[in-house]
Write a protein that holds these residues in place. Structure first.
Motif, PDB file in Angstrom:
ATOM      1  N   VAL A  96       0.817  -1.206   0.000  1.00 47.30           N
ATOM      2  CA  VAL A  96       0.000   0.000   0.000  1.00 47.30           C
ATOM      3  C   VAL A  96       0.857   1.264   0.000  1.00 47.30           C
ATOM      4  CG1 VAL A  96      -1.802   1.244   1.244  1.00 47.30           C
ATOM      5  CG2 VAL A  96      -1.827  -1.258   1.183  1.00 47.30           C
ATOM      6  N   ARG A  97       2.020   1.182   0.588  1.00 47.24           N
ATOM      7  CA  ARG A  97       2.885   2.365   0.727  1.00 47.24           C
ATOM      8  C   ARG A  97       3.274   2.962  -0.620  1.00 47.24           C
ATOM      9  NH1 ARG A  97       5.257   4.057   5.290  1.00 47.24           N
ATOM     10  NH2 ARG A  97       4.810   2.068   6.304  1.00 47.24           N
ATOM     11  N   ILE A  98       3.349   2.140  -1.651  1.00 48.67           N
ATOM     12  CA  ILE A  98       3.775   2.651  -2.960  1.00 48.67           C
ATOM     13  C   ILE A  98       2.683   2.496  -4.023  1.00 48.67           C
ATOM     14  CG2 ILE A  98       6.222   2.245  -2.544  1.00 48.67           C
ATOM     15  CD1 ILE A  98       5.866  -0.323  -4.333  1.00 48.67           C
ATOM     16  N   ARG A  99       1.449   2.258  -3.598  1.00 44.49           N
ATOM     17  CA  ARG A  99       0.363   2.034  -4.551  1.00 44.49           C
ATOM     18  C   ARG A  99      -0.708   3.105  -4.428  1.00 44.49           C
ATOM     19  NH1 ARG A  99      -0.762  -2.447  -7.384  1.00 44.49           N
ATOM     20  NH2 ARG A  99       0.833  -4.086  -7.396  1.00 44.49           N
ATOM     21  N   ASP A 100      -1.306   3.462  -5.559  1.00 42.91           N
ATOM     22  CA  ASP A 100      -2.456   4.354  -5.539  1.00 42.91           C
ATOM     23  C   ASP A 100      -3.659   3.577  -4.995  1.00 42.91           C
ATOM     24  OD1 ASP A 100      -3.790   6.991  -6.811  1.00 42.91           O
ATOM     25  OD2 ASP A 100      -5.105   5.253  -7.113  1.00 42.91           O
ATOM     26  N   PRO A 101      -4.339   4.080  -3.979  1.00 41.49           N
ATOM     27  CA  PRO A 101      -5.413   3.286  -3.373  1.00 41.49           C
ATOM     28  C   PRO A 101      -6.607   3.064  -4.283  1.00 41.49           C
ATOM     29  CG  PRO A 101      -5.286   5.480  -2.387  1.00 41.49           C
ATOM     30  CD  PRO A 101      -4.068   5.323  -3.227  1.00 41.49           C
ATOM     31  N   GLY A 124      -0.178  -4.811   2.919  1.00 39.42           N
ATOM     32  CA  GLY A 124       0.992  -4.738   3.774  1.00 39.42           C
ATOM     33  C   GLY A 124       1.540  -3.333   3.854  1.00 39.42           C
ATOM     34  N   ARG A 125       2.229  -3.054   4.962  1.00 34.99           N
ATOM     35  CA  ARG A 125       2.797  -1.737   5.206  1.00 34.99           C
ATOM     36  C   ARG A 125       4.241  -1.644   4.723  1.00 34.99           C
ATOM     37  NH1 ARG A 125       4.067  -1.536   9.815  1.00 34.99           N
ATOM     38  NH2 ARG A 125       4.083   0.707  10.219  1.00 34.99           N
ATOM     39  N   GLY A 126       4.746  -2.701   4.090  1.00 39.76           N
ATOM     40  CA  GLY A 126       6.147  -2.765   3.728  1.00 39.76           C
ATOM     41  C   GLY A 126       6.536  -1.816   2.614  1.00 39.76           C
ATOM     42  N   ASP A 127       7.821  -1.846   2.264  1.00 37.41           N
ATOM     43  CA  ASP A 127       8.392  -0.926   1.285  1.00 37.41           C
ATOM     44  C   ASP A 127       9.234  -1.713   0.293  1.00 37.41           C
ATOM     45  OD1 ASP A 127       9.108   1.442   0.018  1.00 37.41           O
ATOM     46  OD2 ASP A 127       9.657   2.477   1.861  1.00 37.41           O
ATOM     47  N   VAL A 128       9.839  -1.031  -0.627  1.00 35.36           N
ATOM     48  CA  VAL A 128      10.738  -1.635  -1.608  1.00 35.36           C
ATOM     49  C   VAL A 128      12.146  -1.124  -1.352  1.00 35.36           C
ATOM     50  CG1 VAL A 128       8.987  -2.002  -3.358  1.00 35.36           C
ATOM     51  CG2 VAL A 128      10.161   0.191  -3.250  1.00 35.36           C
TER      52      VAL A 128
END
Length: 320
Positions: A96-101, A124-128
Motif C-alpha cells: 500500500v505504501r507505494i500504490r495508488d489506493p 501490507g505496510r512494507g516498502d521496496v
C-alpha cells in the motif's frame, strides 16, 4: 474496535481441510528472464494443484527485485481465481505504501469478478529497496498516508465511489507483517493478521505479535507464513534452500520433517493456519512436496482450526 470482517460458519467444502495455505511466486533465487518464466509456470501449476489437494488459500506476493516472478500480485490473483474452484485466492501482499489506493481498489474489484466469494484482500505496510526504491520514491507514503490508503481501499471495496463499483461479494481482509506494529494495526482496523516468519524468524516476536492481535481483535483470524523446502533427497532440499535470497527457510528436509514443522508451529503459536512457501526449484519436486506436506499435516491435525468461508462485507475500516 469491533471487527469489520465477520467470520461465517464453515461450509461443507471446507469443513475437513487441513489448516494449511500456500504462498506461490515467492522463489527469490533470481536468474534470467527465461528461468523467471519457468518459475512462474511452476507457481501456476502449484496453485492449481493446491486447489485440487484441499489447501485453504493461495497467496501471491509483491516483490520488486531482479529475477522476481511476481512484481504485481493482483493480475495473478485474477488469473488464479479464474482457473480454480475451491481455494481462496489473494495477495500477500499488495504494498500500500507505494500504490495508488483507488487503482488498487479497481484491480481488486476486477479480481473479484474471477474469484467470487473466494477473494482475500491482502495488504501490507512494507516498502521496496534498491533500484525500485529510487524509481518509486515519488509514490512513497509515510505511515499516516499508508493508513489513509488502507481506509480508502476498504471504503471503495465496500461502498464504491463515483467511478468504481463496490466489490459486492464476501471477502476476507488480511494485513501481513513481521512485527508488532502490523499486528497492532490489523487489530485496530479489524483485519485478520498473518505473521511472516520467512522474513523475521524471531519466534518470540511472532508470538508477541499474534498475542497482541488476539487481544485487540479476538474474532479475527491469525496465520503464520513460513518457507519450507521438501525433498526425498535432503541434500537437494538444502541446495534449493541455499539458493534463496532474503528468505529465511524454516525447514529444508523431507516432507515428513516439513509437516512436523507446520504442526509444531500450529501448536506453539495457536495460529489458525500455517501458510507455506515451498521453494523447491524443480516443478516435479515442488508438486510432490505440496502433496506430501498436505498429507502429512492432514494426518497430524485431527480437526480444522477455523473455517475459510468468506467474510461479510462491512463498512469501511477506520485507520486511526
Amino acid at each position: 474496535m469491533q471487527g469489520l470482517v465477520a467470520a461465517q460458519p464453515p461450509g461443507p467444502d471446507t469443513a475437513h481441510r487441513a489448516p494449511l495455505g500456500l504462498i506461490e511466486f515467492l522463489d527469490s533465487s533470481g536468474g534470467t528472464a527465461a528461468t523467471v518464466r519457468g518459475r512462474q509456470r511452476i507457481a501456476v501449476e502449484g496453485a492449481l494443484l493446491a486447489d485440487r489437494l484441499g489447501y485453504r488459500r493461495v497467496w501471491v506476493p509483491e516483490h520488486h527485485d531482479t529475477g522476481s516472478p511476481s512484481t504485481n500480485p493482483l493480475p495473478l490473483v485474477a488469473v488464479l481465481g479464474s482457473h480454480t474452484t475451491r481455494i481462496r485466492v489473494g495477495g500477500a501482499v499488495s504494498l500500500v505504501r507505494i500504490r495508488d489506493p483507488h487503482l488498487t481498489a479497481e484491480d481488486l474489484v476486477t479480481a473479484g469478478l474471477f474469484c467470487g466469494d473466494r477473494l482475500d484482500v491482502g495488504l501490507g505496510r512494507g516498502d521496496v529497496a534498491d533500484d525500485a526504491a529510487k524509481a518509486l520514491a515519488y509514490l512513497r507514503k509515510d505511515d499516516a498516508g499508508t493508513r489513509l490508503a488502507v481506509t480508502t481501499i476498504t471504503r471503495v471495496l465496500d461502498l464504491g465511489c463515483s467511478w468504481i463499483s463496490p466489490l459486492g461479494a464476501p471477502y476476507q481482509r488480511w494485513l501481513h507483517g513481521a512485527g508488532i506494529t502490523s499486528a497492532v494495526s490489523a487489530g485496530e482496523w479489524g483485519f485478520d493478521y498473518c505473521h511472516a516468519l520467512f522474513l523475521n524468524p524471531d519466534l518470540d516476536a511472532c508470538l508477541t505479535a499474534l498475542e497482541q492481535h488476539r487481544n485487540d481483535y479476538p474474532a479475527g483470524r491469525r496465520a503464520v507464513a513460513v518457507a519450507l523446502v521438501a525433498n526425498s533427497d535432503p541434500v537437494r532440499a538444502r541446495v534449493d534452500s541455499a539458493a534463496q535470497r532474503g528468505v529465511q527457510v524454516a525447514c529444508a528436509g523431507t516432507a515428513e520433517q516439513c509437516a512436523a514443522t507446520v504442526t509444531a508451529l500450529l501448536e506453539l503459536t495457536g495460529a489458525d493456519e500455517v501458510v507455506i512457501a515451498e521453494l523447491s526449484r524443480d516443478g516435479a519436486d515442488h508438486r510432490a512436496a505440496l502433496a506430501s506436506i498436505y498429507d502429512g499435516v492432514a494426518g497430524r491435525v485431527s480437526a480444522p482450526c477455523f473455517d475459510t468461508a468468506g467474510a461479510t462485507v462491512g463498512p469501511a475500516a477506520t485507520a486511526r
